[in-house]
Design a protein around this motif. Structure first.
Motif, PDB file in Angstrom:
ATOM      1  N   SER A   1       0.735  -1.238  -0.007  1.00  0.00           N
ATOM      2  CA  SER A   1       0.165   0.280  -0.022  1.00  0.00           C
ATOM      3  C   SER A   1       0.795   1.285   0.008  1.00  0.00           C
ATOM      4  CB  SER A   1      -0.859  -0.006   1.159  1.00  0.00           C
ATOM      5  OG  SER A   1      -1.813  -1.164   1.238  1.00  0.00           O
TER       6      SER A   1
ATOM      7  N   THR B   1      -4.339  -3.271   5.224  1.00  0.00           N
ATOM      8  CA  THR B   1      -5.406  -3.375   4.015  1.00  0.00           C
ATOM      9  C   THR B   1      -6.444  -4.404   4.454  1.00  0.00           C
ATOM     10  OG1 THR B   1      -3.883  -2.595   2.464  1.00  0.00           O
ATOM     11  CG2 THR B   1      -5.927  -3.480   1.534  1.00  0.00           C
TER      12      THR B   1
ATOM     13  N   ASP C   1      -5.258  -3.016  -4.899  1.00  0.00           N
ATOM     14  CA  ASP C   1      -4.439  -3.316  -3.655  1.00  0.00           C
ATOM     15  C   ASP C   1      -4.805  -4.350  -2.896  1.00  0.00           C
ATOM     16  OD1 ASP C   1      -1.975  -2.817  -2.068  1.00  0.00           O
ATOM     17  OD2 ASP C   1      -2.948  -1.258  -0.746  1.00  0.00           O
ATOM     18  N   MET C   2      -4.112  -5.666  -2.708  1.00  0.00           N
ATOM     19  CA  MET C   2      -4.485  -6.674  -2.016  1.00  0.00           C
ATOM     20  C   MET C   2      -4.075  -6.724  -0.533  1.00  0.00           C
ATOM     21  SD  MET C   2      -5.378  -9.808  -4.402  1.00  0.00           S
ATOM     22  CE  MET C   2      -5.270  -9.930  -6.081  1.00  0.00           C
TER      23      MET C   2
HETATM   24 MG    MG Z   1      -1.821  -3.019   2.266  1.00  0.00          MG
END
Ligand code: MG
Ligand code: GTP
Length: 273
Positions: A30, A48, A71-72
């Motif tokens: 991230s 996340t 964004d995983m």
């Molecule tokens: Mg992240």
């Protein structure tokens, strides 16, 4: 006919792509995206939750690219959320932390997860992968060196960059090269251009360097049994020297591997009567 030309040119110029981030929790996925899109760094860890989605526009050569970034979350807990998002991807940012060996060792597992989710008809060959060796600012804790990371990436035909989301080092260059490779892929009918696949070294060379790095002693390094004769040691040495000689082998880490083999031979010959 003439009147259609400008419109067609316009269509060719704009492009919409989907990219995803992959890698263990806390490696900095991230933060890398935030550094590029928002030019800032957040020191506090905010995991996340499942997936974050964003859209950004970038200019690559004469093209305007609309990038959909997924964004995983790296935590295994979020597998059920992530697995929906692997499909229809043109590019993957695959991240590990250079101070955390487990995150580097986990890269194969991430590829396996993606492959499984894409199913038997999915094709990983025509996706651009960029490997980010992240947190290079933390020099004291570094335990995965550049040649090891580069070898892993380049032997698979992936791009490799050393990055720091904290200082910004490598981030712009990485994204520019990554997006540029995706544009080349789209222009090539969705297939990875063959030029980007030729890496300048063979799989045998890459595997041998990896084997040498992981060898437990000099016998193991030369690939001979403990107690081997001088002839056997010299024969094994010559074979490796030809394979890894820095003049012949462009693989990352070949020079160190070559030196290690020379030293191993010298050490063994001293012990053999
Ligand atoms: Mg992240
Ligand atoms: P998940 O969302 O849980 O999968 O983690 P992530 O990979 O997205 O990690 P994130 O970007 O949230 O960063 C994790 C932690 O590492 C945060 O505390 C960041 O501040 C820190 N971090 C990220 N990149 C760097 C870097 O390049 N250098 C340093 N020193 N710290 C970084």
């Amino acid at each position: 006919m003439e009147a259609n030309l400008p419109k067609r040119k316009e269509t060719r110029k704009s492009l919409r792509i989907k990219v995803i981030s992959m890698g263990n929790a806390e490696v900095g996925k991230s933060c890398i995206i935030k550094r590029y899109c928002e030019k800032r760094f957040v020191p506090k860890y905010l995991a996340t939750i499942g997936i974050d989605y964003g859209v950004t526009k970038v200019q690559i050569r004469d093209r305007e690219i609309k990038v959909n970034i997924f964004d995983m979350a790296g935590h295994p807990f979020f597998y059920e959320v992530r697995n929906e998002f692997y499909k229809d991807t043109q590019g993957v940012v695959l991240v590990y932390d250079v101070g955390q060996k487990e995150s580097f060792d986990a890269l194969d597992g991430w590829l396996a997860e993606m492959k499984q989710e894409l199913g038997p008809h999915g094709n990983m060959e025509n996706i651009v992968f960029v490997v980010c060796a992240n947190k290079i600012d933390c020099t004291k804790h570094r335990c995965v060196d550049e040649s090891e990371g580069r070898l892993w990436a380049e032997s698979r035909g992936f791009l490799y960059f050393e990055t720091s989301a904290q200082t910004g080092e490598g981030i712009n260059e990485m994204f520019q090269t990554f997006y540029s490779a995706i544009v080349d892929l789209c222009d090539n009918g969705g297939k990875r251009p063959t030029s980007s696949m030729s890496v300048g070294f063979t799989k045998e060379q890459a595997d041998t360097i990896r084997r040498i790095r992981n060898s437990k002693d000099s016998w193991d390094m030369l690939g001979v049994k403990p107690g081997a004769t001088r002839d056997e040691v010299n024969k094994a040495y010559r074979k490796l020297a030809v394979l890894l000689h820095p003049d012949k082998c462009m693989a990352p880490g070949s020079e160190d591997a070559f030196k290690a083999v020379v030293n191993a031979r010298t050490a063994l010959l001293k012990t053999i009567k």
